[in-house]
Design a protein around this motif. Structure first.
Motif, PDB file in Angstrom:
ATOM      1  N   ARG A   2       0.840  -1.191   0.000  1.00  0.00           N
ATOM      2  CA  ARG A   2       0.000   0.000   0.000  1.00  0.00           C
ATOM      3  C   ARG A   2       0.872   1.237   0.000  1.00  0.00           C
ATOM      4  O   ARG A   2       1.704   1.436   0.887  1.00  0.00           O
ATOM      5  N   THR A   3       0.669   2.119  -1.003  1.00  0.00           N
ATOM      6  CA  THR A   3       1.466   3.333  -1.086  1.00  0.00           C
ATOM      7  C   THR A   3       0.683   4.575  -0.676  1.00  0.00           C
ATOM      8  O   THR A   3       1.218   5.679  -0.692  1.00  0.00           O
ATOM      9  N   ALA A   4      -0.597   4.392  -0.326  1.00  0.00           N
ATOM     10  CA  ALA A   4      -1.404   5.503   0.169  1.00  0.00           C
ATOM     11  C   ALA A   4      -1.555   5.371   1.676  1.00  0.00           C
ATOM     12  O   ALA A   4      -1.712   4.268   2.198  1.00  0.00           O
ATOM     13  N   LYS A  30       6.617   5.551  -5.703  1.00  0.00           N
ATOM     14  CA  LYS A  30       5.632   6.300  -6.477  1.00  0.00           C
ATOM     15  C   LYS A  30       4.253   5.734  -6.235  1.00  0.00           C
ATOM     16  O   LYS A  30       4.040   4.529  -6.369  1.00  0.00           O
ATOM     17  N   ASP A  31       3.325   6.584  -5.846  1.00  0.00           N
ATOM     18  CA  ASP A  31       1.957   6.144  -5.623  1.00  0.00           C
ATOM     19  C   ASP A  31       1.320   5.785  -6.965  1.00  0.00           C
ATOM     20  O   ASP A  31       1.286   6.601  -7.896  1.00  0.00           O
ATOM     21  N   LYS A  32       0.836   4.566  -7.085  1.00  0.00           N
ATOM     22  CA  LYS A  32       0.315   4.074  -8.357  1.00  0.00           C
ATOM     23  C   LYS A  32      -0.939   4.832  -8.800  1.00  0.00           C
ATOM     24  O   LYS A  32      -1.179   5.011  -9.996  1.00  0.00           O
ATOM     25  N   LYS A  33      -1.720   5.296  -7.857  1.00  0.00           N
ATOM     26  CA  LYS A  33      -2.979   5.958  -8.185  1.00  0.00           C
ATOM     27  C   LYS A  33      -2.770   7.408  -8.598  1.00  0.00           C
ATOM     28  O   LYS A  33      -3.324   7.869  -9.597  1.00  0.00           O
ATOM     29  N   THR A  34      -1.974   8.138  -7.840  1.00  0.00           N
ATOM     30  CA  THR A  34      -1.814   9.580  -8.094  1.00  0.00           C
ATOM     31  C   THR A  34      -0.610   9.903  -8.962  1.00  0.00           C
ATOM     32  O   THR A  34      -0.536  10.988  -9.546  1.00  0.00           O
ATOM     33  N   GLY A  35       0.368   8.999  -9.033  1.00  0.00           N
ATOM     34  CA  GLY A  35       1.590   9.265  -9.771  1.00  0.00           C
ATOM     35  C   GLY A  35       2.569  10.154  -9.017  1.00  0.00           C
ATOM     36  O   GLY A  35       3.597  10.568  -9.564  1.00  0.00           O
ATOM     37  N   PRO A 166      -5.976  13.413  -2.479  1.00  0.00           N
ATOM     38  CA  PRO A 166      -4.561  13.577  -2.797  1.00  0.00           C
ATOM     39  C   PRO A 166      -4.281  14.884  -3.515  1.00  0.00           C
ATOM     40  O   PRO A 166      -5.170  15.502  -4.096  1.00  0.00           O
ATOM     41  N   ASP A 168      -3.494  16.375  -6.410  1.00  0.00           N
ATOM     42  CA  ASP A 168      -3.437  16.150  -7.846  1.00  0.00           C
ATOM     43  C   ASP A 168      -4.062  17.354  -8.544  1.00  0.00           C
ATOM     44  O   ASP A 168      -4.338  18.386  -7.920  1.00  0.00           O
TER      45      ASP A 168
END
Length: 391
Positions: A2-4, A30-35, A166, A168
């Motif tokens: 989990r990166t979040a 690197k967060d996969k969802k937000t980049g 996030p 973004d």
């Protein structure tokens, strides 16, 4: 992995555990969802915060149409413009200006405590930690009392957006829309002070000059907005976190009551143990290697100050709230050229408020976790903190 970050409805226990795991297993990722990239180890966080050759503070460059909100915002400005802004702002927001606030801070704190003098149960945030710094900052800037409620509403709307998701493009655009009303009010105040200066910070910002240079209205408005938001939130969260730390470590409270000279170490340890702001954002200027990982140029990266302040590899007994640790290594107020200009005011407010609270209440019991409410992103502390007191 989990990166979040996990939610903090438990008060932060899960978040602290996640940060510990990330430092060990994925210190730069690197967060996969937000980049968005993230860094967790103290050494990397310190570099990101202080190396202006490799990291830009202008995170709004990822949304060019929001660029106007960076002008005058010292936290979003790189050298050499940063040096000019800081010099001029510092000419108006001087140490004497902060020191001279002490009587008024005491007066406001006394009034707020008087308002709960007959109460045994009340929300510490709602009745004390939020209104105290908000009123101090509003008066400092010269905002009329009739407008305080409106300013509070606009600032709370900005915070609500900031903790809702996030960082973004959608987040930045939402902040931009809310910020236009907020900055619009401050722009009107700035124009009024140009025409008729008064004894307030907005007037001093208008008049401040260094080497023949002055701030534009846009720069003044963006700095005043930053001071209003960050200035009151830092103290609000710090004071709430102080009670949470005392609740978790009652020996620290007993030691402080017995030895008032421990007040500054207490404040510094609260800032380290429960840092009010969890992270700072930067953009890489070129490819940068951190903990063996190469972060490409033009990438946004979040440096987790809360994690750096809990890094067990560099801070002894990092998960222990220790007010006797001596020199405190916390970086909650930043590092390098972006060290917080408002830190002296936050310290002053805490150094006044905490002794007054302890003198007013012989016993303070924090409510159960189910009765509290916490910020969810970016800010680490209680939005609602029910307490029971004895006098």
């Amino acid at each position: 992995m989990r990166t979040a970050p996990p939610p903090v409805s438990d008060g932060g226990e899960a978040l602290i555990a996640w940060l510990r795991r990330m430092r060990k297993e994925a210190p730069v990722c690197k967060d996969k969802k937000t980049g968005i990239w993230q860094a967790f180890r103290r050494a990397d966080v310190l570099r990101i915060m202080s190396d202006t050759e490799a990291f830009s503070s202008d995170i709004l460059q990822v949304v060019p149409e929001s660029k106007e909100f960076a002008r005058g915002n010292i936290m979003l400005t790189d050298p050499p413009d940063h040096r000019k802004l800081r010099r001029i702002v510092s000419a108006a927001f001087t140490p004497k200006v902060v020191r001279d606030l002490e009587p008024r801070i005491r007066q406001i704190a006394t009034s707020l405590l008087r308002n709960v003098s007959s109460e045994r149960f009340f929300d510490f945030v709602q009745h004390f930690t939020y209104p105290l710094p908000m009123m101090v900052i509003a008066e400092l800037l010269g905002i009329p009392k009739r407008d305080w409620a409106g300013m509070r509403g606009m600032s709370e709307a900005q915070v609500a957006v900031a903790v809702d998701g996030p960082i973004d493009e959608d987040f930045l655009k939402s902040v931009e829309l809310i910020g236009r009303d907020f900055n619009g009010y401050l722009a009107e105040l700035c124009r009024a002070r140009r025409e008729a200066p008064r004894d307030d910070l907005m007037s001093r910002l208008v008049q401040a000059e260094v080497d023949g240079e002055r701030l534009t209205d846009e720069e003044i408005v963006n700095f005043a907005g930053l001071l209003f938001l960050a200035g009151h939130l830092t103290t609000t969260v710090m004071l709430g976190n102080t009670l949470l730390c005392f609740n978790e470590f009652p020996d620290a409270l007993r030691d402080l009551r017995a030895n008032p000279s421990l007040l500054r170490p207490v404040i510094d340890e609260v800032m380290r143990y429960r840092s009010p702001f969890t992270q700072v954002g930067r953009v890489t200027k070129h490819d940068v290697e951190l903990s063996g990982i190469v972060v490409p140029a033009g990438q946004m990266i979040l440096a987790w100050t809360l994690s750096a302040n809990r890094d067990e590899e560099e801070i002894q007994a990092a998960d222990l709230f220790d007010i006797h640790r001596g020199i405190n290594p916390h970086i909650a107020f930043g590092r390098g050229i972006h060290y917080c200009l408002g830190a002296p005011l936050a310290y002053l407010e805490a150094e006044i408020a905490i002794p007054m609270i302890l003198e007013e209440f012989s016993e303070i019991k924090v409510g159960g976790i189910e009765d509290m409410e916490f910020y969810e992103l970016g800010i680490f502390g209680p939005k609602a903190l029910p307490i029971q007191v004895e006098r």
